[in-house]
Write an enzyme that holds these catalytic residues in place. Sequence first.
Site, PDB file in Angstrom:
ATOM      1  N   GLU A   1      46.258  31.456  42.020  1.00 39.98           N
ATOM      2  CA  GLU A   1      45.407  32.502  41.449  1.00 39.98           C
ATOM      3  C   GLU A   1      45.623  33.836  42.147  1.00 39.98           C
ATOM      4  O   GLU A   1      45.625  34.883  41.504  1.00 39.98           O
ATOM      5  CB  GLU A   1      43.935  32.091  41.560  1.00 39.98           C
ATOM      6  N   GLU A   2      45.823  33.792  43.462  1.00 38.23           N
ATOM      7  CA  GLU A   2      46.029  35.025  44.211  1.00 38.23           C
ATOM      8  C   GLU A   2      47.470  35.521  44.122  1.00 38.23           C
ATOM      9  O   GLU A   2      47.777  36.629  44.571  1.00 38.23           O
ATOM     10  CB  GLU A   2      45.665  34.820  45.687  1.00 38.23           C
TER      11      GLU A   2
ATOM     12  N   ASP B   1      44.133  28.550  46.823  1.00 39.48           N
ATOM     13  CA  ASP B   1      44.986  29.500  47.540  1.00 39.48           C
ATOM     14  C   ASP B   1      44.163  30.716  47.963  1.00 39.48           C
ATOM     15  O   ASP B   1      43.152  31.060  47.347  1.00 39.48           O
ATOM     16  CB  ASP B   1      46.190  29.910  46.700  1.00 39.48           C
TER      17      ASP B   1
END
Length: 392
Positions: free
Chosen positions: A148-149, A82
Amino acid sequence: MEASDLDGETSPGVALTRDLIRRPSVTPADAGALDILQARLDAAGFTTHRLPFSEPGTPDIDNLYARIGDSAPFLLFAGHTDVVPPGDSAKWTVDPFAGEIVSGELYGRGAADMKGGIAAFAAAAFAHLAKHGAPKKGSIGFLITGDEEGPAVNGTVKMLQWLTEKGESFDHCVVGEPTNAQDLGDMIKIGRRGSLNGRLLVKGRQGHVAYPQRADNPVPHLLALCAALKDEPLDQGTDWFDASNLEITSIDIGNQATNVIPGEAFVRFNIRFNDLWTPETLKAEVRRRLETARPAEKFDLSFDPCNATSFITKPGPFTELVAKAIQTETGRRPEFSTSGGTSDARFIATYGPVVEFGLVGKTMHQIDERVPVADIDGLTRIYERILEAYFA
């Protein structure tokens, strides 16, 4: 002729990076990025699993786990497909999701953070398998999230829990985050500080500015409490960490009138903390400082849920193996560092030793995010050296 016209002559790592960039996987969307990676891993003989996870109040996330081999030692590569939004696409030199190469640099959202790292590790693993065949002893794995973001709720944490439930465990992990400041080979991250967000509400009594005796302005009290939080350092740092720091990130009063004393004022703050603290001990220290400066009934203190604690993988044989591979390839002895923000390595560290090493991060999250194609190839060779040494 630009290198972007020579698709057939790009290296496997660069070609895979381009394919991944061309999937606009802005959190929480996957946009087919994991499909591309899974197909390559399947073709190379990996056993793959798609792991979608959900939780109320958070976006659904698709994830990918892959492994080849069924014995120890197990080297795991972790990362995320991502990316953050590209911003105003018109301000980019090229389309942020076109994966174009201009003057030897590959442009695109995620080129540095961290589709280039994922592609380099995959290319290195494929080269290692082509040279040695499927491992007779040992295992290579991928733990790739799409979260993750974003909130980091339905990704790495739940994949690690899933692995534990399946009875699987790894021996060492490399996270392909962009760790280098200037040049490939500058820095390995062997730890990260934790992050804790807090909110302080200071109560007063609203009134007319011409009659201050009838009011209680919360702003001076707020400033005094901010001083109490900031005046004394939290610590002096440790062997591997800088000093913990508390930063005021927002002061909000919400008063548009010039003749009104406000009734309350708000402060938000963030603390980046080292291994001297846990979230619980840090919360207690913040409250102690505030109560020393002002009675507790005059303010409200709250904290956001914290999933970012500090961690350290102390230098040893594994960190030295990675450092030697980097130095052999680049001629640079990488610095062992715990600087920067948080990453999913904080979750992985509770399951086993983890280090982070990837591309140069100068342009990550920026307009015109890009990396030299030579660095993707160099990173691929470093990962190949790590695999050779790890399974020697």
